[in-house]
Design a protein around this motif. Sequence first.
Motif, PDB file in Angstrom:
ATOM      1  N   PHE A 192       6.862   3.005  50.995  1.00 33.47           N
ATOM      2  CA  PHE A 192       8.017   2.144  51.247  1.00 33.47           C
ATOM      3  C   PHE A 192       7.537   0.757  51.652  1.00 33.47           C
ATOM      4  O   PHE A 192       7.993  -0.262  51.119  1.00 33.47           O
ATOM      5  N   VAL A 237      10.518  -8.395  58.169  1.00 33.16           N
ATOM      6  CA  VAL A 237      11.696  -7.557  57.979  1.00 33.16           C
ATOM      7  C   VAL A 237      11.276  -6.102  57.767  1.00 33.16           C
ATOM      8  O   VAL A 237      11.826  -5.177  58.375  1.00 33.16           O
ATOM      9  N   PHE A 241      12.249  -2.847  60.269  1.00 29.94           N
ATOM     10  CA  PHE A 241      12.928  -1.630  59.827  1.00 29.94           C
ATOM     11  C   PHE A 241      12.059  -0.395  59.973  1.00 29.94           C
ATOM     12  O   PHE A 241      12.543   0.660  60.380  1.00 29.94           O
ATOM     13  N   LEU A 244      11.932   0.537  63.743  1.00 26.56           N
ATOM     14  CA  LEU A 244      13.165   1.183  64.213  1.00 26.56           C
ATOM     15  C   LEU A 244      13.231   2.619  63.723  1.00 26.56           C
ATOM     16  O   LEU A 244      13.628   3.521  64.458  1.00 26.56           O
ATOM     17  N   ARG A 248      13.132   6.198  66.157  1.00 25.10           N
ATOM     18  CA  ARG A 248      14.143   7.256  66.227  1.00 25.10           C
ATOM     19  C   ARG A 248      13.689   8.510  65.490  1.00 25.10           C
ATOM     20  O   ARG A 248      14.504   9.339  65.104  1.00 25.10           O
ATOM     21  N   PHE A 250      12.572  12.061  64.234  1.00 27.42           N
ATOM     22  CA  PHE A 250      13.021  13.373  64.689  1.00 27.42           C
ATOM     23  C   PHE A 250      12.530  14.488  63.756  1.00 27.42           C
ATOM     24  O   PHE A 250      11.874  15.418  64.202  1.00 27.42           O
ATOM     25  N   ASP A 251      12.874  14.352  62.474  1.00 30.31           N
ATOM     26  CA  ASP A 251      12.623  15.423  61.496  1.00 30.31           C
ATOM     27  C   ASP A 251      11.204  15.988  61.544  1.00 30.31           C
ATOM     28  O   ASP A 251      11.025  17.199  61.640  1.00 30.31           O
ATOM     29  N   THR A 268      14.082  11.332  70.467  1.00 30.51           N
ATOM     30  CA  THR A 268      15.244  11.966  69.856  1.00 30.51           C
ATOM     31  C   THR A 268      15.178  13.481  70.014  1.00 30.51           C
ATOM     32  O   THR A 268      16.195  14.121  70.265  1.00 30.51           O
ATOM     33  N   PHE A 292      19.261   4.392  72.982  1.00 33.18           N
ATOM     34  CA  PHE A 292      20.033   3.293  72.386  1.00 33.18           C
ATOM     35  C   PHE A 292      19.608   1.966  73.015  1.00 33.18           C
ATOM     36  O   PHE A 292      19.328   0.994  72.304  1.00 33.18           O
ATOM     37  N   ILE A 295      16.048   0.906  71.973  1.00 36.82           N
ATOM     38  CA  ILE A 295      16.000   0.387  70.599  1.00 36.82           C
ATOM     39  C   ILE A 295      16.644  -0.993  70.517  1.00 36.82           C
ATOM     40  O   ILE A 295      16.123  -1.898  69.861  1.00 36.82           O
ATOM     41  N   MET A 296      17.752  -1.182  71.229  1.00 34.45           N
ATOM     42  CA  MET A 296      18.404  -2.485  71.198  1.00 34.45           C
ATOM     43  C   MET A 296      17.507  -3.569  71.805  1.00 34.45           C
ATOM     44  O   MET A 296      17.413  -4.668  71.271  1.00 34.45           O
ATOM     45  N   VAL A 299      14.944  -4.409  69.244  1.00 32.62           N
ATOM     46  CA  VAL A 299      15.525  -5.224  68.163  1.00 32.62           C
ATOM     47  C   VAL A 299      15.625  -6.679  68.608  1.00 32.62           C
ATOM     48  O   VAL A 299      15.180  -7.595  67.909  1.00 32.62           O
TER      49      VAL A 299
ATOM     50  N   PRO B 123      20.466   4.171  66.456  1.00 32.46           N
ATOM     51  CA  PRO B 123      19.806   5.468  66.374  1.00 32.46           C
ATOM     52  C   PRO B 123      20.882   6.556  66.245  1.00 32.46           C
ATOM     53  O   PRO B 123      21.861   6.530  66.988  1.00 32.46           O
ATOM     54  N   ILE B 125      20.947   9.473  67.155  1.00 29.16           N
ATOM     55  CA  ILE B 125      21.109  10.309  68.343  1.00 29.16           C
ATOM     56  C   ILE B 125      22.137   9.706  69.302  1.00 29.16           C
ATOM     57  O   ILE B 125      22.802  10.422  70.047  1.00 29.16           O
ATOM     58  N   TYR B 216      18.698  15.251  58.003  1.00 33.32           N
ATOM     59  CA  TYR B 216      18.398  16.515  58.678  1.00 33.32           C
ATOM     60  C   TYR B 216      19.124  16.674  60.018  1.00 33.32           C
ATOM     61  O   TYR B 216      19.726  17.717  60.266  1.00 33.32           O
TER      62      TYR B 216
END
Lengths: 311, 282
Positions: A192, A237, A241, A244, A248, A250-251, A268, A292, A295-296, A299, B123, B125, B216
Motif C-alpha cells: 500500500f 499523507v 494514514f 492511524l 487502531r 486489532f485483527d 483496541t 479516541f 488518536i485525535m 492526528v 478508530p 473501537i 473483522y
Amino acid sequence: MTKITAGPPATAPVRRRGIESARARQAVWLLLPTLIAIAIVAGFPLYRTIYYSLFDANLTSPDQAKFVGLHNFWFTTEDGIGIGFLQDPKWWGAVKNTLLFTVVSVALETVLGMIIALVVNSAFKGRAFMRTAMLVPWAIPTVVSAQMWAYMYNDSFGLIGRGVLGGQALLADNSTAIWALIAVDVWKTTSFMALLILAGLQSLPSDMYEAADMDGASKWTQYWRLTLPLLRPALLVALVFRSLDALRVFDVMYVMLGPNNAAQTSMTGYARLALIDNSLLGVGSAVAVAIFLIIMVIVVAYVTAFRVRFD
Amino acid sequence: MNAKKNPGMYYLQRTLFYLLVVVIAFYLLFPFFWALLTSFKRAGDLFLLPLQFITAPFTLSNYAQVLANPAFQRALLFSLIVAVGAVAVSLLIGSFAAYSLGRFRFRGKATILYIILGVSVFPQIAVLGGLFTVIRAGGVYNNPIGLIFSYLIFTIPFTVWVLTSFVRDIPGELEEAALMDGATPLQTLFRVLFPVMTPALVTTGLLAFINCWNEYLFALTFMSSNRTVPVVIANYSGASQYDQPWGPIMAASIVVTVPLIALVLYFQRNIVSGLTAGAVKG
C-alpha cells in the motif's frame, strides 16, 4: 482539489441569488441522507461511548447504568486496590506495544515501500509483472494473512517456526510475538505504501531529471535533492494514514494471539476484551474514549507539525 | 551512457538490480504461494521437510472439505450480502452527497467536508459499544442489515470523498444543459452524471467492497451465528488449539482471497487511481 467557497458573492444580482438559494436548498436535500447516516453510525454511537464511560454499566443490561464519574478511568478502593483501567499495567503494556508496533512497522513500511516504488518506477523487463505482484499482499484480507503467517510461524509445521528457528514458538513468547506481528503487518501493508509512493513518483516532472543529468548530478544526489523533497506531501499523507491504521490495529493480534494476549498487545484488543468479552460497557467505553483521544492528539500533532493539507 | 564508459560496472549494476527485483518478488509472493501449496496437500504431509513437502502428492480434499462445510457456505453468502448491501447504500447516498459537495455552493460546505473526513480517521473501537447498543435496540443484532448499517461508518466517508473529487472533474456544461431543459437535480444526477461517472463508481464500489469483505471487528461483534468469512477463517479450528487444521484453513483462505486478487488485477489501473484519490483525499 479546487478551492471551496461558501455562498454567492454579496453583489450578485437578485435573480441570480434566487437561483443560488434554490440550489443551496437542493444541496441540503442531497446531503441529508449522508448526514443522517453519519449521525446514526458515528455521531450518536460516539456520544453513547463517551456517556457510558462515566457509568458503571454492563453490556447485557445497559439501562441499569449507574453514574460513577471518572471511576472507570481512575479509582482506588478503600482497600487500596486500583480499579480504574489507567491503573492496570496490562493497559500500559498494550499502549507500549501498540506504539512500538506503530513506530517500527510504519518506519519499515516506508523504507521498504520506497525501495519497491523506486525499483518499479524504473524501466526494466518484468516491470508489469512486478506491478501486479505488488498488489497481491494488499488484496489479501488481514485475517487471511494473519492465518498464513500463523501457519508459517507454527513450531511444528511452519516454515519459519520449525524450519528456520528449529521449533521455537514465536507467538507464545511475548517478547518475540510483537516482532513476529510487526513482520506480518509490514508484509501486508508495504504494498500500500509502495503504491502511494509510486503514484507520487509518477507525478514528478521528468524534464527536471534531464536537467539534473545535464548538470552531472549523480542519481544519489538527485534522489536526496529532487525526489525526496518533491515527494514530501504524498509521503506525509501516506504516513498519517498508515500510522492511524497501525494505532487502531486489532485483527492481526486478535487472530494470531487470541483475545487475552491481544489485550496486552493492542489498545483496541484491550478495549474489546473489556467491552465485549467481559461485558463491561462502562470500563470498555472509558478505554475507547482514551484511544479516541490518543488518536485525535496524534492526528492534530501530525497535521500541525508537518502542515499536512488534505484539500 | 554507463554501458559505454564502463561495461563491467554496467553489467554488475544490472545484475544487482535484477537480484533486488527477484528478492522483492519473492518477499511479496512467497507467503501466498506457500499457503496455496499447503491448500493442496494432505494433512499427514504437513509434517514433511520443505523439499519433500513440495513434491508430496496434490489433493483437492481440503477444498472439498471447506466447500462442503455449511458454516463456510453460509459465511460466503453473508459476506456477499453484507458487502454488496453496504456498497450499494453508500454509493447511492454517497453520490447524492458528492454531487451536492462537488457542484453546489452553500454555506458550511467546508465544515461538512471536514466532518466527513474526520469520520474516516475514527478508530472503530470508539463507536463499538455505542453502536452495539444501537444495533441491539434496533433489533438487528446478528442480522446482515445491522452489519450493513455499521459498515457505513467507513464506506460513506470514503465514497463521498472519492466521488466528490470525480464530480469536480466532470465538465459543468453537461449538467447546465440538463438544468436548462428543466431537469430536477435527481434527474440530472441519474440521467447525466451517473453515465459519465460509471468508471468512478466501479472503482469506488470495488474498493469499498474489499474493505467490507475484509472487515473483522464489527463482523465479530455484531453477528453471533451469521458469521462472515473473516470470522469463520479466524475461528476455523480443530479439536484443540494445538490441532489446527492448516490444510482446510489455507484452502478457505484461498477461496476467499482469489476472487479479490482477480478483481484487483483486472481493475489494476482503476485501483491505483482510486487508492491514491482515497488515501490522499480521505
